[in-house]
Design an enzyme around this catalytic site. Structure first.
Site, PDB file in Angstrom:
ATOM      1  N   LYS A 111     -27.199  58.524  13.526  1.00 48.36           N
ATOM      2  CA  LYS A 111     -27.614  59.049  14.777  1.00 48.36           C
ATOM      3  C   LYS A 111     -26.496  59.927  15.965  1.00 48.36           C
ATOM      4  O   LYS A 111     -27.128  60.513  17.010  1.00 48.36           O
ATOM      5  CB  LYS A 111     -27.553  57.868  14.988  1.00 48.36           C
ATOM      6  CG  LYS A 111     -28.730  56.642  15.672  1.00 48.36           C
ATOM      7  CD  LYS A 111     -28.078  55.603  15.832  1.00 48.36           C
ATOM      8  CE  LYS A 111     -29.189  55.462  16.687  1.00 48.36           C
ATOM      9  NZ  LYS A 111     -29.232  53.607  17.431  1.00 48.36           N
ATOM     10  N   MET A 125     -26.844  62.725  22.982  1.00 49.15           N
ATOM     11  CA  MET A 125     -26.318  61.803  22.003  1.00 49.15           C
ATOM     12  C   MET A 125     -25.438  62.353  20.989  1.00 49.15           C
ATOM     13  O   MET A 125     -25.402  61.390  20.473  1.00 49.15           O
ATOM     14  CB  MET A 125     -26.962  60.014  22.647  1.00 49.15           C
ATOM     15  CG  MET A 125     -27.379  60.241  23.770  1.00 49.15           C
ATOM     16  SD  MET A 125     -25.101  60.664  24.793  1.00 49.15           S
ATOM     17  CE  MET A 125     -24.980  58.937  24.995  1.00 49.15           C
ATOM     18  N   HIS A 129     -20.691  65.003  31.785  1.00 48.74           N
ATOM     19  CA  HIS A 129     -20.226  63.002  30.788  1.00 48.74           C
ATOM     20  C   HIS A 129     -20.147  62.406  32.372  1.00 48.74           C
ATOM     21  O   HIS A 129     -19.742  62.943  33.934  1.00 48.74           O
ATOM     22  CB  HIS A 129     -18.627  63.308  30.287  1.00 48.74           C
ATOM     23  CG  HIS A 129     -17.935  61.636  30.225  1.00 48.74           C
ATOM     24  ND1 HIS A 129     -18.744  61.170  28.712  1.00 48.74           N
ATOM     25  CD2 HIS A 129     -17.628  60.899  30.396  1.00 48.74           C
ATOM     26  CE1 HIS A 129     -18.287  60.435  28.762  1.00 48.74           C
ATOM     27  NE2 HIS A 129     -17.609  60.028  29.392  1.00 48.74           N
TER      28      HIS A 129
HETATM   29  C1  GAR Z   1     -25.554  60.523  31.996  1.00 45.48           C
HETATM   30  O1  GAR Z   1     -25.544  59.962  32.745  1.00 45.48           O
HETATM   31  C2  GAR Z   1     -25.361  61.531  31.695  1.00 45.48           C
HETATM   32  O2  GAR Z   1     -24.075  61.835  31.780  1.00 45.48           O
HETATM   33  C3  GAR Z   1     -24.992  60.919  30.376  1.00 45.48           C
HETATM   34  O3  GAR Z   1     -26.343  60.709  29.434  1.00 45.48           O
HETATM   35  C4  GAR Z   1     -26.696  60.152  30.357  1.00 45.48           C
HETATM   36  C5  GAR Z   1     -28.287  61.036  30.382  1.00 45.48           C
HETATM   37  O4  GAR Z   1     -28.919  60.301  31.742  1.00 45.48           O
HETATM   38  N1  GAR Z   1     -24.155  61.242  28.916  1.00 45.48           N
HETATM   39  C6  GAR Z   1     -22.947  60.915  28.283  1.00 45.48           C
HETATM   40  O5  GAR Z   1     -23.074  60.054  28.258  1.00 45.48           O
HETATM   41  C7  GAR Z   1     -22.612  62.077  26.852  1.00 45.48           C
HETATM   42  N2  GAR Z   1     -21.500  61.746  26.444  1.00 45.48           N
HETATM   43  P1  GAR Z   1     -30.858  61.582  32.040  1.00 45.48           P
HETATM   44  O6  GAR Z   1     -31.135  61.629  30.545  1.00 45.48           O
HETATM   45  O7  GAR Z   1     -31.289  61.010  32.939  1.00 45.48           O
HETATM   46  O8  GAR Z   1     -30.212  62.446  32.041  1.00 45.48           O
END
Ligand code: GAR
Length: 191
Positions: free
Chosen positions: A63, A92, A111
């Site tokens: 995953k 992710m 991030h």
């Molecule tokens: C965002 O908040 C990004 O910063 C986070 O996932 C979200 C994606 O949103 N990323 C992480 O946590 C990476 N470690 P989105 O799919 O709507 O762009």
């Protein structure tokens, strides 16, 4: 700068990048393709909406990471789609040597915290639970350490007394949607 956006979910940051491109605000960058590791994720629907190819290659049995041979397949697919720069926008999965080596110094990540605070999963929830008054988001280069590469830029968000977990998250997402396209624009102009 021909960008491959890699994401796993909603794709609101990919959408912000594509909207900036449509508005002529992405400098010399252009989005070559979207890559997603989760079947049916909303980010994939942005492809047809914005006229950009969207791919969902096999990601293997885990995953949160790729088997090395699958990561090599991804690197080749990104090149084949014309990508020469990778933007991780809500991706992710941990990126390791095959991709890092294939795109050395050309992978950035978004991030949702002011790194080095609250690295890892659920940066927004971690910041909320800790009770910080100043939070935000970070764009950084990707290296072998999770959320550990050199910081390119950050945006700051204040937690007000009236904030709820939802309004706090919304403010951070809004800051992300401004920061990431602008960092891409600036990096493209510096190439
Ligand atoms: C965002 O908040 C990004 O910063 C986070 O996932 C979200 C994606 O949103 N990323 C992480 O946590 C990476 N470690 P989105 O799919 O709507 O762009």
């Amino acid at each position: 700068m021909n960008i491959a956006i890699l994401g796993s979910g909603r794709g609101s940051n990919a959408e912000a990048i594509l909207a900036a491109q449509a508005a002529g605000q992405l400098g010399r960058a252009r989005v070559a393709a979207i890559f997603c590791d989760i079947p049916g994720a909303r980010i994939l629907a942005l492809g047809p909406r914005f006229g950009v190819p969207a791919f969902q290659p096999d990601s293997g049995p885990f995953k949160t990471k790729f088997p090395p041979e699958i990561e090599t397949v991804w690197a080749n697919a990104i090149r084949a789609a014309g990508g020469d720069f990778i933007v991780l926008a809500g991706f992710m999965r941990v990126v390791k040597a095959p991709l890092l080596d294939a795109f050395a110094g050309r992978i950035i990540n978004l991030h949702p915290s002011l790194l080095p605070a609250f690295a890892g999963l659920d940066g927004i929830g971690q910041a909320w639970r800790y009770g910080v008054k100043v939070a935000g988001c970070t764009v950084h280069y990707v290296n072998a350490e999770v959320d550990g590469g050199a910081i390119i830029d950050q945006a700051v968000v204040r937690r007000e007394d009236a904030d709820t977990p939802e309004s706090f998250a919304e403010k951070i997402h809004a800051a992300e949607h401004r920061l990431l396209p602008d960092v891409i624009r600036r990096l493209s102009l510096a190439e």
